[in-house]
Structures are given as C-alpha cells and as structure tokens.
Design a protein around this motif. Sequence first.
Motif, PDB file in Angstrom:
ATOM      1  N   SER A   1       0.854  -1.200  -0.002  1.00  0.00           N
ATOM      2  CA  SER A   1      -0.007  -0.124  -0.058  1.00  0.00           C
ATOM      3  C   SER A   1       0.861   1.347  -0.094  1.00  0.00           C
ATOM      4  N   ALA A   2       1.907   1.168   0.517  1.00  0.00           N
ATOM      5  CA  ALA A   2       2.867   2.405   0.749  1.00  0.00           C
ATOM      6  C   ALA A   2       3.546   2.709  -0.630  1.00  0.00           C
TER       7      ALA A   2
ATOM      8  N   LYS B   1       2.343   1.858  -3.666  1.00  0.00           N
ATOM      9  CA  LYS B   1       1.383   2.050  -4.498  1.00  0.00           C
ATOM     10  C   LYS B   1       0.788   3.745  -4.175  1.00  0.00           C
ATOM     11  N   GLU B   2       0.943   4.210  -2.909  1.00  0.00           N
ATOM     12  CA  GLU B   2       0.758   5.409  -2.925  1.00  0.00           C
ATOM     13  C   GLU B   2       1.741   6.386  -3.407  1.00  0.00           C
TER      14      GLU B   2
ATOM     15  N   GLN C   1       0.788   6.995  -6.958  1.00  0.00           N
ATOM     16  CA  GLN C   1      -0.594   7.910  -7.244  1.00  0.00           C
ATOM     17  C   GLN C   1      -0.672   8.942  -8.001  1.00  0.00           C
TER      18      GLN C   1
END
Length: 408
Positions: A384-385, A387-388, A391
């Motif tokens: 998740s980090a 993919k952030e 973004q």
Amino acid sequence: MKIFSLIILIITCLSCNGNSEQINRAVTKVKMTALEDKEELISVGANQTDVYLPLLKGKKVGVTANQTSVIFKGDNQSQIHLVDSLMLLNIDVKKVFAPEHGFRGRADAGEHIVDGVDAATGLPIVSLYGTNSKPSKENLKDIDIMIFDIQDVGVRFYTYISTLHYIMEACAELNIPVVVLDRPNPNGHYVDGPILEAELKSFVGMHPVPVVYGMTIGEYAKMINGEKWLNNEVQCDLTVVLLNGYTHDSEYALPIKPSPNLPNAVSVNLYPSLCFFEGTIVSCGRGTEMQFQVFGAPTLPNSPFDFSFTPRPNFGSKTPKYNGELCYGMDLMNEEKYNVINLDWLMAAYNSSLDKASFFNPFFSKLAGTKRLQKEIENGLSASAIKEIWQLGLDEFKERRVKYLLYK
C-alpha cells in the motif's frame, strides 16, 4: 449453445407443472435476451471493411500483423486472416511486417526472428523483432499505405506497442499514412503501476505511461501522435478504425492467443502482476501449460510455497528457466479477475527467498520502468505504501490520456 441449454432447462422445469403459457413466456424472454446479447457483441476494427477498404483501393499496401489479425464471421465462430481477406478482395498487399513472436505467432518471447516469405500467401515478411525494430526506407519504398492490426493486452512491457511506435515513426518520416484497425484491450478496465522514467526507456518500455494504461491500441496510437513521442516530434498521418460495441468496462476474452505464453483470460489478467518475475530468479510458469498463472523457483521454501511444477521445453519456450528442475511456488489459476496490479506475490517471494542478494536482475528495473520499486521492496515497504507513491503519476497520466480516449 448456452441460450439453447437454458431454454431446455426452463422447459424441463416448467413442464413438470404442465403450464404451457409459462413455458411460452419464459422461452420468449430467453430469446429476447439472446438477441440483446447478440447486439452487444464487440465488432473489431478489422470487421469494418466498409471504412478502410476505400482507403486501400489502388494503393500498394503494407500490413503489420500476426496470428491475431483476423476478421470474424457470424457470432465470432469463424474467421479469416486479414491478409487473406485483402488479397481475396484484390487489394495490392506488397508485404507483411511481423512483430515479436512472428507473423504466425510461433516464436518464443525474445527469440530472434529473421525476414522470410509466408508459405500461405507467398508474401515477403519483414521482421520487426530481430536485427531491426523499425522498418527501413528500403522496406517501405513500395508502400503507399500501412495497415496495423495486432491484438494488444494493454501492458507497457508487452512489445506490440513498441512495434506500433516504430511503424508510425518510419511511416511519418516518409509521409506514408497508417491505418490502425482497433481491437479491445482485455486489461482496459483499469490503470495502475509506476510511470516509466526516461532513463529506463527500452523496447519493453518506450513511453512515460504506467504498466497498465487502460487504452486500446487505437487510442494508444493517438496518444503517441498527440504527445509527439516519435523521433524529432514527427506526427503520423493516422486513421483509427473504431470498434463497435466496446467500452473500457467490456468483458472480452481473447479468441486467439496474443502470444504463445498467454494461453487464456486468466494469464492475460495476471500478466501485469506476474511479468515482474521475469526480472527475478523466479519462474512465471514458462515451460508448463500454466504460463503466467503460477510462479515458483527451486530456491523458494516448500512451506508456505506448497505448489510445485517442473518446467520443460514446449511451444513458446524452448529453453525455459529451471528446465527440468522442481520449482516451489503458488498456483493462481483460480484467482478472481484483478483490476489492480498485485504486488503481494512478488514481495512474498522476495521475503521468503533463500537468496535475496541475487533475487533481482537488471531486467527488473526495465520492466518496472523505475529503479525505485526494487529498492522499496528490499527496504520492506508495504504494498500500500508503494502504491501510494505511484498515485500522483497515475493521476497525472489519467488526466492526460482523456483527450485520446475513443470509448467510454
């Protein structure tokens, strides 16, 4: 066939109650559903002969094509190759230009392909995956117009869009019009992945786009032109022959394998996630019948990686990674359809590897389009980090691509 089976099932069930009126209403409803489904069939650009044949009359035609370049008949149950169709219609096809895997789609990934002659038509074949990626002036000297018709899968490192780039560039430099016969993108329902950084430009990544870009090959051609990505910012005289019945959310199972190691819809959907393994010590199933649906390596522990396979030479992989060696990994053949890139499998394999120092090779960063992803995984960042971090680039890309979209 499915509609017929459904009708039989309804009749069988309702007959038990002896209600003929119910039977008639039910059958009528199913028939109407069948007609609606038929109207929703996607019709590919190659089928729109009334649009592109007038452009070819009296011209010397080049065709960039492979085994997917077909015109479908009826309910997509039969087909004829585009080149065969053009020749039957007395279009003056001069030569065929072939991408990675060759004109008939039989070569391994990365296999050097030489020029030749097509046995079925007698046409000369110019390989664009071997000594030259870009057609030469000599290759194009007798061509008035170029047709490009190849099924893409919507992933940056799938090299058909690189071939598209060089076809457009070579033709633009010689003022040869290009006609792209559009085809659906089976991964057109999402956009994901890091944006390619300029210093990592290669044949497996030529443009500043994410790994999954959510555009048909016709839309992508418009973006290449509009963003002036061709050499010296030349622009191609481009015509895109549109699809009928397509949106970016359309379900589309490819009727023909786009390449030897993408055998089905599951492999096409998992390809954006599993192809990262090509830049590691892990096999993604080449040399099996489960290509891009499994992954594994002899150096992964058999717990928790309790699925095993042994690669052997086969169609599309003459010398597979770990040929004859038992590999431990995961079976992903029953995974649900993804609308994101899954990093969990890559990170799990790295974290469990008995040889972390050799896990990645230089090809990994070319596939990723950035050197950051390897460092982020090695430094223990969460999916998740990571993919952030992607973004902002994804948001900017989505905004830029809007003006090139041809479908909802």
